[in-house]
Write a protein that holds these residues in place. Sequence first.
Motif, PDB file in Angstrom:
ATOM      1  N   ASN A 974       0.810  -1.214   0.000  1.00 31.62           N
ATOM      2  CA  ASN A 974       0.000   0.000   0.000  1.00 31.62           C
ATOM      3  C   ASN A 974       0.840   1.260   0.000  1.00 31.62           C
ATOM      4  OD1 ASN A 974      -2.018  -1.784   0.144  1.00 31.62           O
ATOM      5  ND2 ASN A 974      -2.590  -1.399   2.266  1.00 31.62           N
ATOM      6  N   GLY A 975       2.156   1.119  -0.165  1.00 38.14           N
ATOM      7  CA  GLY A 975       2.991   2.308  -0.266  1.00 38.14           C
ATOM      8  C   GLY A 975       3.401   2.864   1.080  1.00 38.14           C
ATOM      9  N   GLU A 976       3.427   2.031   2.125  1.00 35.37           N
ATOM     10  CA  GLU A 976       3.863   2.518   3.438  1.00 35.37           C
ATOM     11  C   GLU A 976       5.250   1.955   3.739  1.00 35.37           C
ATOM     12  OE1 GLU A 976      -0.730   1.892   4.409  1.00 35.37           O
ATOM     13  OE2 GLU A 976       0.749   0.314   4.450  1.00 35.37           O
ATOM     14  N   ILE A 977       6.052   2.755   4.445  1.00 36.34           N
ATOM     15  CA  ILE A 977       7.329   2.251   4.953  1.00 36.34           C
ATOM     16  C   ILE A 977       7.232   2.292   6.472  1.00 36.34           C
ATOM     17  CG2 ILE A 977       9.806   2.657   5.126  1.00 36.34           C
ATOM     18  CD1 ILE A 977       9.762   3.781   2.365  1.00 36.34           C
ATOM     19  N   LEU A 978       7.461   1.148   7.125  1.00 35.69           N
ATOM     20  CA  LEU A 978       7.293   1.040   8.570  1.00 35.69           C
ATOM     21  C   LEU A 978       8.592   0.568   9.186  1.00 35.69           C
ATOM     22  CD1 LEU A 978       4.254  -1.154   7.909  1.00 35.69           C
ATOM     23  CD2 LEU A 978       3.973   1.075   8.942  1.00 35.69           C
ATOM     24  N   GLU A 979       8.810   0.984  10.437  1.00 36.07           N
ATOM     25  CA  GLU A 979       9.975   0.506  11.152  1.00 36.07           C
ATOM     26  C   GLU A 979       9.460  -0.279  12.356  1.00 36.07           C
ATOM     27  OE1 GLU A 979      14.177   2.541  11.452  1.00 36.07           O
ATOM     28  OE2 GLU A 979      12.712   3.487  12.759  1.00 36.07           O
ATOM     29  N   VAL A 980       9.824  -1.550  12.423  1.00 37.93           N
ATOM     30  CA  VAL A 980       9.340  -2.395  13.505  1.00 37.93           C
ATOM     31  C   VAL A 980      10.458  -2.518  14.531  1.00 37.93           C
ATOM     32  CG1 VAL A 980       8.450  -4.675  14.091  1.00 37.93           C
ATOM     33  CG2 VAL A 980       7.988  -3.693  11.841  1.00 37.93           C
ATOM     34  N   ASP A 981      10.158  -2.113  15.750  1.00 36.15           N
ATOM     35  CA  ASP A 981      11.138  -2.272  16.807  1.00 36.15           C
ATOM     36  C   ASP A 981      11.142  -3.741  17.204  1.00 36.15           C
ATOM     37  OD1 ASP A 981      12.129  -2.168  19.705  1.00 36.15           O
ATOM     38  OD2 ASP A 981      12.579  -0.193  18.867  1.00 36.15           O
ATOM     39  N   LYS A 982      12.342  -4.271  17.546  1.00 37.08           N
ATOM     40  CA  LYS A 982      12.380  -5.692  17.879  1.00 37.08           C
ATOM     41  C   LYS A 982      11.395  -6.020  19.009  1.00 37.08           C
ATOM     42  CE  LYS A 982      15.770  -7.305  15.188  1.00 37.08           C
ATOM     43  NZ  LYS A 982      17.219  -7.221  15.344  1.00 37.08           N
ATOM     44  N   SER A 983      11.091  -4.980  19.866  1.00 36.46           N
ATOM     45  CA  SER A 983      10.201  -5.256  20.989  1.00 36.46           C
ATOM     46  C   SER A 983       8.733  -5.128  20.590  1.00 36.46           C
ATOM     47  CB  SER A 983      10.506  -4.306  22.139  1.00 36.46           C
ATOM     48  OG  SER A 983      10.323  -2.978  21.680  1.00 36.46           O
ATOM     49  N   GLY A 984       8.425  -4.712  19.391  1.00 34.50           N
ATOM     50  CA  GLY A 984       7.027  -4.762  18.976  1.00 34.50           C
ATOM     51  C   GLY A 984       6.401  -3.504  18.409  1.00 34.50           C
ATOM     52  N   PRO A 985       6.660  -2.284  18.993  1.00 37.62           N
ATOM     53  CA  PRO A 985       5.957  -1.128  18.423  1.00 37.62           C
ATOM     54  C   PRO A 985       6.397  -0.849  16.984  1.00 37.62           C
ATOM     55  CG  PRO A 985       7.537  -0.435  20.101  1.00 37.62           C
ATOM     56  CD  PRO A 985       7.472  -1.927  20.167  1.00 37.62           C
ATOM     57  N   ILE A 986       5.459  -0.282  16.221  1.00 35.49           N
ATOM     58  CA  ILE A 986       5.702  -0.055  14.795  1.00 35.49           C
ATOM     59  C   ILE A 986       5.557   1.433  14.518  1.00 35.49           C
ATOM     60  CG2 ILE A 986       4.783  -0.483  12.493  1.00 35.49           C
ATOM     61  CD1 ILE A 986       3.856  -3.176  13.470  1.00 35.49           C
ATOM     62  N   THR A 987       6.544   2.014  13.832  1.00 33.23           N
ATOM     63  CA  THR A 987       6.463   3.427  13.460  1.00 33.23           C
ATOM     64  C   THR A 987       6.275   3.531  11.965  1.00 33.23           C
ATOM     65  OG1 THR A 987       8.171   3.705  15.115  1.00 33.23           O
ATOM     66  CG2 THR A 987       7.595   5.641  13.811  1.00 33.23           C
ATOM     67  N   LEU A 988       5.319   4.358  11.540  1.00 33.75           N
ATOM     68  CA  LEU A 988       5.137   4.561  10.099  1.00 33.75           C
ATOM     69  C   LEU A 988       5.996   5.762   9.713  1.00 33.75           C
ATOM     70  CD1 LEU A 988       1.899   4.193   8.204  1.00 33.75           C
ATOM     71  CD2 LEU A 988       3.394   6.047   7.625  1.00 33.75           C
ATOM     72  N   LEU A 989       6.858   5.601   8.723  1.00 30.31           N
ATOM     73  CA  LEU A 989       7.807   6.670   8.358  1.00 30.31           C
ATOM     74  C   LEU A 989       7.349   7.446   7.133  1.00 30.31           C
ATOM     75  CD1 LEU A 989      11.100   4.663   8.791  1.00 30.31           C
ATOM     76  CD2 LEU A 989      10.021   6.172  10.439  1.00 30.31           C
ATOM     77  N   VAL A 990       6.992   6.740   6.079  1.00 33.21           N
ATOM     78  CA  VAL A 990       6.659   7.402   4.819  1.00 33.21           C
ATOM     79  C   VAL A 990       5.451   6.691   4.260  1.00 33.21           C
ATOM     80  CG1 VAL A 990       7.425   7.881   2.468  1.00 33.21           C
ATOM     81  CG2 VAL A 990       9.066   7.912   4.326  1.00 33.21           C
ATOM     82  N   GLN A 991       4.534   7.423   3.636  1.00 30.99           N
ATOM     83  CA  GLN A 991       3.511   6.697   2.915  1.00 30.99           C
ATOM     84  C   GLN A 991       3.021   7.497   1.722  1.00 30.99           C
ATOM     85  OE1 GLN A 991       0.178   7.510   6.148  1.00 30.99           O
ATOM     86  NE2 GLN A 991      -0.305   5.784   4.849  1.00 30.99           N
ATOM     87  N   GLY A 992       2.376   6.808   0.795  1.00 29.48           N
ATOM     88  CA  GLY A 992       1.830   7.463  -0.386  1.00 29.48           C
ATOM     89  C   GLY A 992       0.564   6.749  -0.761  1.00 29.48           C
ATOM     90  N   HIS A 993       0.013   7.117  -1.888  1.00 29.19           N
ATOM     91  CA  HIS A 993      -1.177   6.404  -2.345  1.00 29.19           C
ATOM     92  C   HIS A 993      -0.814   4.988  -2.755  1.00 29.19           C
ATOM     93  CE1 HIS A 993      -4.507   9.252  -2.476  1.00 29.19           C
ATOM     94  NE2 HIS A 993      -3.625  10.203  -2.710  1.00 29.19           N
ATOM     95  N   MET A 994      -1.845   4.143  -2.831  1.00 23.99           N
ATOM     96  CA  MET A 994      -1.629   2.782  -3.289  1.00 23.99           C
ATOM     97  C   MET A 994      -1.724   2.770  -4.816  1.00 23.99           C
ATOM     98  SD  MET A 994      -3.871   0.805  -0.488  1.00 23.99           S
ATOM     99  CE  MET A 994      -5.440   1.453  -0.869  1.00 23.99           C
ATOM    100  N   GLU A 995      -1.698   1.557  -5.340  1.00 22.48           N
ATOM    101  CA  GLU A 995      -1.729   1.428  -6.796  1.00 22.48           C
ATOM    102  C   GLU A 995      -2.993   2.076  -7.365  1.00 22.48           C
ATOM    103  OE1 GLU A 995      -0.952  -2.000 -10.124  1.00 22.48           O
ATOM    104  OE2 GLU A 995      -1.419  -2.591  -8.071  1.00 22.48           O
ATOM    105  N   GLY A 996      -2.882   2.707  -8.488  1.00 24.49           N
ATOM    106  CA  GLY A 996      -4.012   3.408  -9.111  1.00 24.49           C
ATOM    107  C   GLY A 996      -3.556   4.814  -9.405  1.00 24.49           C
ATOM    108  N   GLU A 997      -4.158   5.440 -10.395  1.00 25.09           N
ATOM    109  CA  GLU A 997      -3.692   6.779 -10.761  1.00 25.09           C
ATOM    110  C   GLU A 997      -4.190   7.815  -9.768  1.00 25.09           C
ATOM    111  OE1 GLU A 997      -3.946   7.857 -14.807  1.00 25.09           O
ATOM    112  OE2 GLU A 997      -2.533   6.242 -15.211  1.00 25.09           O
ATOM    113  N   VAL A 998      -3.348   8.789  -9.459  1.00 22.72           N
ATOM    114  CA  VAL A 998      -3.742   9.905  -8.592  1.00 22.72           C
ATOM    115  C   VAL A 998      -4.011  11.108  -9.495  1.00 22.72           C
ATOM    116  CG1 VAL A 998      -3.093  11.279  -6.611  1.00 22.72           C
ATOM    117  CG2 VAL A 998      -2.094   9.036  -6.918  1.00 22.72           C
ATOM    118  N   TRP A 999      -5.238  11.644  -9.442  1.00 22.83           N
ATOM    119  CA  TRP A 999      -5.565  12.804 -10.276  1.00 22.83           C
ATOM    120  C   TRP A 999      -5.977  14.028  -9.465  1.00 22.83           C
ATOM    121  CZ3 TRP A 999      -5.634  13.656 -15.635  1.00 22.83           C
ATOM    122  CH2 TRP A 999      -5.209  12.566 -16.412  1.00 22.83           C
TER     123      TRP A 999
END
Length: 1974
Positions: A974-999
């Motif tokens: 879906n165009g997200e970049i996540l960082e998973v800490d070894k202990s479990g919490p997840i941070t979302l760093l970058v995201q964009g639209h998913m597949e499909g044209e953006v108008w």
Amino acid sequence: MADRTAPNCHLRLEWVYGYRGHQCRNNLYYTAAKEIVYFVAGVGVVYNTREHKQKFYLGHNDDIISLALHPERVLVATGQVGKEPYICVWDSYTVQTVSILKDVQTHGIACLAFDLEGQCLVSVGLDSKNTICVWDWRRGKVLAAAPGHTDRIFDISWDLYQPSKLVSCGVKHIKFWSLCGNALTPKRGVFGKTGDLQTILCLACAKDEVTYSGALNGDIYVWKGINLMRTVQGAHGSGIFSMNVCEEGFATGGRDGCVRLWDLNFKPITVIDLRETDQGYKGLSVRSVCWRGDHILVGTQDSEIFEVVVHDRTKPFLIMQGHCEGELWALAVHPTKPLAMTGSDDRSVRIWSLIDHALIARCNMEEPIRCAAVSTDGIHLALGMKDGSFTVLRVRDMTEVVHIKDRKEAIHELKYSADGAHLAVGSNDNSVDIYGVVQRYKKVGECVGSNSFITHMDWSTDSKYLQINDGSGRRLFYRMPSGKEVTNREELKLVQWASWTCVLGPEVNGIWPKYSDINDINSVDANFNNQVLVTADDYGLVKLLRYPCVKKGAKFKKYLGHSAHITNARWSHDYQWVITIGGADHSVFQWKFVPERKSKEAVHIAPQETLADSNSEESDSDQSDVPEMDSEIEQETQLTYRRQVYKEDLPQLKEQCKEKHRATAMKKKERPPGSGVKLHFIHGYRGYDCRSNLFYTQTGEIVYHVAAIGVVYNRQQNTQRFYMGHDDDILCLAIHPLKDFVATGQVGRDSSIHIWDTETLKPMSVLRGFHQLGVCALDFSADGKRLASVGLDDNHTIVLWDWRKGEKLSAMRGSKDKIFVVKINPYLPDKLITAGVKHMKFWHKAGGGLIGRKGNMGKTETMMCAVYGWSEEMVFSGTCTGDICIWRDMFLMKTVKAHDGPVFSVHALEKGFVTGGKDGIVALWDDTFERCLKTYAIKRAVLAPGSKGLLLEDNPSIRAISLGHGHILVGTKNGEILEVDKSGPITLLVQGHMEGEVWGLATHPHLPLCATVSDDKTLRIWDLSPSHCMLAVRKLRKGGRCCCFSPDGKALAVGLNDGSFLIVNADTLEDLVSFHHRKDIISDIRFSPGAGKYLAVASGDTFVDIYNVMSSKRVGVCKGCLNYITHLDWDKRGKLLQVNTGAKEQFFFEAPRGKRQTIPATEVEKIDWSTWTCVLGTSVEGIWPLINEVTEVTAACLSNDRKVLATGDDLGYVKLFRYPVKGKYAKFKRYVAHSTHVTNVRWTHDDSLLVTVGGGDTCLMIWAHELEGHREFKQCDSEESDIESEDDGGYDSDVTRENEINYTIKALSTNMRPMTGVKPHLQLKEPSVDERQGVVRGSRPPVSRALPQPEKLQTNNVGKKKRPIEDLVLELVFGYRGNDCRNNVHYLNEGADIIYHTASVGIVLNLTTSCQSFYAEHSDDILCLTINQHPKFPNVVATGQVGDTGDMSATSPSIHVWDAMTKQTLSVLRCFHSGGVCSVSFSATGKLLLSVGLDPEHTVTIWKWQEGAKIASRVGHTQRIFVAEFRPDSDTLFVSVGIKHVRFWTLAGRALLSKKGVLSSIEDARMQTMLSVAFGANNLTFTGTISGDVCVWKEHILVRIVAKAHTGPVFTMYTTLRDGLIVTGGKERPSKEGGALKLWDQELKRCRAFRLETGQVIDCVRSVCRGKGKILVGTRNAEIIEVGEKNAACNILVNGHMDGPIWGLGTHPSRDVFLSAAEDGTVRLWDIPEKKMLNKVNLGHPARTISYSPEGDMVAIGMKNGEFIILLVASLKIWGKKRDRRSPIQDIRFSPNSRYLAVGSTESAVDFYDLTLGPQLNRINCCRDIPSFVMQMDFSADGAYVQISTGAYKRLVYEVPSGKQVTEQSHIDRITWATWTSVLGDEVIGIWSRNTDKADVTCACVSHSGLNIVTGDDFGMVKLFDFPCPEKFAKHKRFLGHSAHLTNVRFTNGDRFVVSAGGDDRSLFVWRCVHAPH
């Protein structure tokens, strides 16, 4: 249901009968292990005679036709035929491939040879040019290639005694080649008188440049150097086919069936006549011999191999036999014994023992045999013949039983019935005859009803039925023996067939491919016991299938070996073997059948490797068709990434369009805007179709890609940096093991891979030239040196690179299906794996190729990811079903279930693995995949508070995983970049639209926010402030196309794809109201300005609806548009709407009712629009590009301050224009970042940011707007406009001449004078009077009453003994090429010598002795010269020459690198610069050389000159490039300048990247023609222009202009390496303060001018060079001057004529001086002993001819305007002048007694003047009736006659002074001439050569001794003949050096020197005469 998979059993090739002796030679050798190596069909055979075993090399996919043995005799090279033939080098011991050489030769490989060390291999192609290639075979690299000959080449060999020399021979030629650099230069062997010119078939090299060769007539020709020294006549009775050299001597074999042995001096030792031996026969012909010790191997034309022991040579052993040439069709197997019978078109029938692998009987028949059958009792053998008869023999002794002929056409098939009672005979007469065996083969029945020839038949087990197949594909049944057709199929249901050899029928449907109706399967045979079927087809494939196979397209196993069609295949009686026979290759193959239970045990045997893609769809036919594919993968495999138009094509398209728009282009254009934008942040990550493309760098930043951008993201600061080197979508990314470099591959027609540094964002290397359409997978090797890549072409080509050098190491087709991943083995960098759709392959490198083997598993699944484990043989791959497969070597050990759904990413850790799948789970495993240690689910619930956005859904599909810095990095579909800490919490760093044209894109009216809406059915709100995150997201029912904030920012309107729209609360995104009035897409939506009372909604239905926002009612509809609506804008008052449609129409409507208005264009501009997003109208007409057929401007937006208009278009460019954009094709700044179309652009409310969205790349990009004042920012992202300023770059006559000059290629030059008539050597001679009276000339009676024949020439001033001249040696050259070449004068040796060039010679002049030495290896004019300034390469010079087309032949343009002192050639670089090489430059280390061509593309090329390797090459510019130079401190940076062109280049690996110079930084700077370049510290570059300014550049930005550095063009600049001072030279009038030569400081701020004291009105400097305290200057006027820096004193070192041709040449009668007169209006006096010019006189008019008087006291000069002048030599005063003619004087002569002057002119006249009458020069007479212009004149010794040669190829004689013509031939024959300069006359007919069709001999001169004549011609050659030479095509010596068109040649007094004058080269050459000894 029958099993759909391929059978488990297999075949193994066991024996091949035969040897290929036809159309091949020299293909049989002993290896080091004393085995015999040869080839048959497509198989290399290694035969051990002692153990009677064969090994096979199966790496070819078509007929092998050539073979060479490595000198160590273990490795073998074989070459094949085919469209893309390749050469394999393989080991004869292991029969494994060592190297593959491909992609160069076409048609086939005719010959091969290894050199003495075995390092190089030479190959000859079968293409029309018979191309010769020299390979570094281990690396698979071509070192040199050249056209070999116009006709076939039969043999090639390295000279084993001289390095880099080769010899080739063939049809009517032998050539001696030398290899230097990348150039192969041939010299043709001279047959001379010693032997006839004829075809040479084979050769061998010996010591001392001796070569022995075998000729077609059976003679041995012996060569010394290139000359035929002697012949050994009648060595063989006819053609000598093979010659083999060994320690003891030479062996030859010929068509006469003899083998002869010779000692090392080629004295005969013995002869072995094989025809006379026991096994011999008439017509035996030897094709190959090999002599080793006391054994000789002989291969014959008829496929036999003999072994002869020398001391017992009468008894040769026949060790291998096969059928002779002719198709082989007949095959039968014995019913009870292991025997096979074959019969062929060679008329022989042979019986082979399958156990002994030997021929046990043969018998010759009268006719070609087409089929065979053995009776069921094994007693009779029936043979069907080509003539329609058949014969039955007894197997026992081959005696005939019967011979019956009932048919006219060939018998194609015959078979005995199962009970042995009948024989069915099928013929091409469409019928089957049935014969009774016991009735002595009486005909008992006939089967008719077929309408085509009979192909196959089978009997039933009860012998009651016969089934047949015919050529039309019909299957018929007959009752036996009557032959009645069975039409009722019911009765056949229970029939059991005794054999199955038919290709038609339900049981064998599966042998045919699914969708084809072809009949290319020739033979089938079923093995009922094992239920397998063998088939043989036209493609040389033997296939095994299950029997029965009912469904078309059954799976099979296939075997290669036969080359073309296999005509028959049969099982042996006990099913142990399959026998197949080849039609064209007439070979018999015996395959061992390995049934299933055996093949289990044989697993450890490595499968036989083959290069033929055994992974073509058909054959991975080991499995049945794959189960359903995962939807995501399905989708991805459908993507093709094809583009309508590739960015690479834009330059050509632009050129085409420019032509059309020349007129508009000339108008003055608005400047681009002052402000620019810079990419600031991108929301987006490409996860939807890419995997494993996300990594941590060394510094802990995160690198990934989206659109055409490589992104380096800093997660601490939340900032991004960008690599912008790509110009289209990046599809894959790999990181270097050190995590500092990244490789990215992109889409493109010739797609490129960039390796770049994540810190500096600079490209380290760019790899291109091998992948079409795109690059889909990459991997670095563990040592970081290699990179593997996979392309998107149909074959998914795999390439292995040495990426730093940019070299391709190996390449091979990967698979027909998509490959997802490639991995290099971390322990063995020569091995790699690929995985993809139905594909898992293990590869290893072999030379230039790769050899792949399929992974061994039941059914191949689709693999999505793969990784190597903890040892070199362990591989783990993830499948599309969620399993992990564990491999050892190529064998599947086990599978582990890892995920639900596909495993998309797997990553190896030190102690385990991590995997990610479609199920959204990240799993950690131990190192054997036994236990899953931990799993992380990607869910919203565990998202950490610092996240930069929101997860769209739980458990998104995971596409990339990477580890580092204590975290797991995850990329999702879906165009997200996540960082998973070894202990479990997840941070979302970058995201964009998913597949499909953006108008949809809208910016908030007063906050830093924007909203986007996309086809992925989401509406998103983004924060544009530095926190850069997604604030909110809402899912929609449908995808959306547009959105808009209300003016107060509280509401947000969204238009959807189904024709509905909704208004939502801008903060909560909850619905306020929604409507659905339209069917088609809502394409734009806008609130009216101010209070936002109305909402205009545009749709694809061509309407705009207007709604009242408060009452939520539609209040108006705008009608009248003809096409869908694309854009709309309100005016400030909210009363008027502007609309654009897809048909490029512009409409205006009144709000709110929607009435259409027509508004004139002038008024539209006055209207105050609230926003401007439209793309039509006069105020924006400049935004449409030149190439608007292929690109649409999709979006526009005007900044709120109304100054800058931003646009987005289909090619992914964002452009900025200055508003209003009036006039077409406005200038702009453009930025590349989006990959395909930019769908929308918007400025934020305060114009601080520009926001753009991409269609296909799903990105939201944020650009910072940088205003005019910000000069610091680099404009590297921006490129200037498409059309360069069309203002011309300035004009200067010298520049124009240099640009437009067409260099003549000497070899193609045509005549200089406008001659007419028939050339002398083609004229038919009229017989003389003597001859008519029957007196033969020259055979006069000894005592004749006639006078003795007088001397032809008066010889008065030579000593008593006459000595002929043997040779000419170049002594002096007066001339320098300055008028159209530049930067070509340099100091050498600390200033002791200088080097320069003229014509085709490089000249080194010693300044103390004034001696000249010459480099004369160039074959044509030198155009450029440079010296290597690196101390490691002292005195190394490179010179580039003119050439014809770049086809790499000897006339191609070339660069020579040579040592100026020794004149040794170090390297020759043949290049593709058709036309010539116009600039050369060495790099800082001296190892690289840069060259620029004159070809239409003005190609720029970089060479490693020592190896002759071309490293990189690129199109330079559409117009002429004058100079390109390396920066003096760099091996990678250089600058080129030319017509309106300056470019800054970088060499990255093998790619050349360039940037145009950016001018816009300086007001009103315009691109001028740039002529020269120099360099300063800190990346400064200086370029000299045509106007006299010098531009100063920092990087590629113009920072300063030094105005009027010279008053005219700055032609040359020189950077002094030791102190950085810069010298410039230009065109300037000398004045008190200025001069054409200036010395500047390092920054070009201060200068000192020098005056050149040449006395010219305008000085024009073309070349400068600075030494210690001295400056060397070359001028346009062909002078070279040395200027002292301290005292500014000038010293002229070299003089020459500045314009040519030099027509006039006169040598002094008694001193070694001579005069020349030229087109430049000067007469110059030259002194040979002093080596200099003594004097020059300016005549003011071009001079044409000059002559001394006999005493040397006067000089006569004839002018072009018809005037002539007589000067006194002593005082140089004019004695007299006269002008009686109006056209050029061509020759002027004093009579021997100085009384008369003869003046010949173009007006076809010769005038006589009597000099004794004084200086008023009245004409006393003239010669009339001259048929054409006068060329040369000579007086007779007594002054009574003059001979005139004319332009009609006629020579005439006139009396002096009466002017009467003498016609009596006998009279003319008695005249003795004072001089002879005529090119016509019987005495000199021999000087005309055969190839003077278009060109002429232009001048000649007979020596004073009368024994020699020298001539000059249009080809620039000086030739020396004996005089007289009345025989045609006389022998001569030729001397090269001049350019085309010699104008004159003369001997000096005493025949000491010859002086020749050049036309094109304006140079005078002085040659020293070498006289023959007494």
